[in-house]
Design an enzyme around this catalytic site. Structure first.
Site, PDB file in Angstrom:
ATOM      1  N   VAL A 202       0.865  -1.185   0.000  1.00 39.10           N
ATOM      2  CA  VAL A 202       0.000   0.000   0.000  1.00 39.10           C
ATOM      3  C   VAL A 202       0.900   1.233   0.000  1.00 39.10           C
ATOM      4  CG1 VAL A 202      -1.908   1.158   1.202  1.00 39.10           C
ATOM      5  CG2 VAL A 202      -1.510  -1.252   1.625  1.00 39.10           C
ATOM      6  N   HIS A 203       0.696   2.152  -0.930  1.00 36.53           N
ATOM      7  CA  HIS A 203       1.449   3.406  -0.828  1.00 36.53           C
ATOM      8  C   HIS A 203       0.743   4.616  -1.428  1.00 36.53           C
ATOM      9  CE1 HIS A 203       2.652   2.443  -4.960  1.00 36.53           C
ATOM     10  NE2 HIS A 203       2.917   3.730  -5.089  1.00 36.53           N
TER      11      HIS A 203
END
Ligand code: UD1
Ligand code: UDP
Length: 354
Positions: A202-203
């Site tokens: 996740v970013h």
């Protein structure tokens, strides 16, 4: 011919590796690292593992607001271009480094070639979407990974200099997959059993900077109880700490530093499913024939969804949980990204530029 290539963020190092290898067979390449990513595990490790030549210039721009980061890249790149006066500037993807490279070159009347042109999520709240649209509109050569990308450009009136080349990340993956299998010790290091764990990345700011989204993603993954390898992007780590989630991650989630490319490929290739909001990881999941759950409302890689190997859940907890258990792709797995994009790009540059 002298070509200046601009890279600055993790996925750009991976994209530039196969292209640089081809370009250097017939041209002089000057590599500029903007410094957008700078932690060793976000930068140096990719140069080492992928044998990318040492950058000729390192601008050391680092982190900051969009304006500051893009502005500092712009100033630094302009100085390099004025000194080097290349025949072409090559930019990759959709980061702030990409935008700065395209803009600096266009203002100096140096032709711009964009690798991964024409991608659209049609979500202007994504910083990348703004970067993509702007860079495509100042580019002279637009190397599209998919037919959808070519059509997206057509809709915006861009037809000149557009080439369907296939995807350079597919080249990187093909080149490194077996090397990763042979060299990576990632499964042993985290006691992972082939086919019996998830990989989570996740970013995207729309997830990381939003407490509810992060609680939902972590909650859904935690609740499923499946062992989950979670290489944590520095931005994500910062927000997990801020939200007080870092010290109470569910026990089935193995949080680790960002992985090198070889470990990442080995982990993804052995995973049961991948959960991600990354563009590159969605593509790699497809290339590795691993079902992908995309933690976004939209994607640029629409073909992977149409093919039935990728599903969009956003950050909806119930939907993520359901897909972890139930999502099953079809047996059909058409070739979506081609092979040999890097060779094609190098050939086109040789033929079209001087
Ligand atoms: C950037 C790109 C995004 C791409 C991603 C790949 C833009 C607008 N975004 O997002 O398109 O998908 O890279 O990973 O260009 N940080 C560190 N160390 C580093 C790098 C970053 O600690 O080496 C932290 C800093 O707190 C920084 C934050 O991560 O503020 C975000 O970094 P930044 O490069 O601005 O954006 P990314 O989220 O990495
Ligand atoms: N990647 C990696 N280690 C990680 C996470 C990702 O090597 O811990 C690789 C991944 O395999 C892909 C690329 O980085 O090749 C994708 O980059 P990222 O997700 O940061 O950005 P995006 O593709 O969304 O722009």
């Amino acid at each position: 011919m002298k070509i200046v290539s601009i890279a600055g963020a993790r996925p750009q190092f991976i994209k530039c590796a196969p292209v640089s290898r081809e370009l250097r067979k017939s041209h002089q390449e000057i590599l500029v690292h903007t410094g957008q990513h700078y932690d060793p595990e976000m930068s140096d490790i990719f140069f080492d593992e992928l044998s990318i030549p040492k950058p000729d210039y390192h601008l050391g721009v680092g982190s900051g607001s969009h304006g500051k980061q893009t502005g500092e890249c712009l100033v630094g790149i302009e100085e390099v271009l004025e000194k080097e006066r290349p025949s072409l500037v090559l930019v990759y993807g959709d980061t702030n480094s990409t935008l700065a490279g395209g803009l600096a070159a266009a203002k100096l009347h140096i032709p711009v070639a964009h690798v991964e042109a024409g991608l659209r999520s049609y979500d202007r709240r994504m910083p990348e979407e703004v970067n993509r649209v702007l860079v495509d509109h100042v580019s002279d050569l637009l190397f599209c990974p998919t037919e959808t990308a070519v059509n997206n450009l057509l809709v915006e009136g861009i037809t000149k200099g557009v080439y369907l080349t296939g995807d350079v990340m597919a080249d990187a993956l093909l080149h490194n997959r077996e090397i990763a299998e042979a060299r990576s010790g990632i499964l042993g290091k985290y006691s992972l059993t082939r086919g019996q764990f998830l990989v989570l990345t996740v970013h995207r700011p729309s997830n990381t900077d939003n407490r509810e989204h992060m609680e939902s993603i972590i909650g859904a993954t935690g609740k499923c109880g499946k062992t989950t390898l979670f290489p944590v992007h520095p931005r994500t780590r910062k927000y997990l700490k801020l939200f007080g989630l870092w010290d109470r991650l569910p026990r089935n989630i193995i949080a680790c530093e960002p992985l090198g490319y070889l470990d990442m490929l080995a982990a993804m290739g052995s995973a049961e499913k991948i959960l991600t909001d990354s563009g590159g990881v969605q593509k790699e999941a497809y290339l590795l024939s691993v079902p992908c759950i995309t933690l976004r409302e939209n994607t640029e890689w629409v073909e992977t969804v149409s093919a039935g190997w990728n599903v969009l859940t956003g950050s909806d907890r119930a939907m993520i949980q359901k897909m972890i258990w139930d999502f099953t792709p079809p047996s059909d797995h058409p070739d979506l990204f081609g092979v040999g994009a890097s060779v094609r790009i190098a050939e086109l540059i040789s033929r079209l530029c001087r």
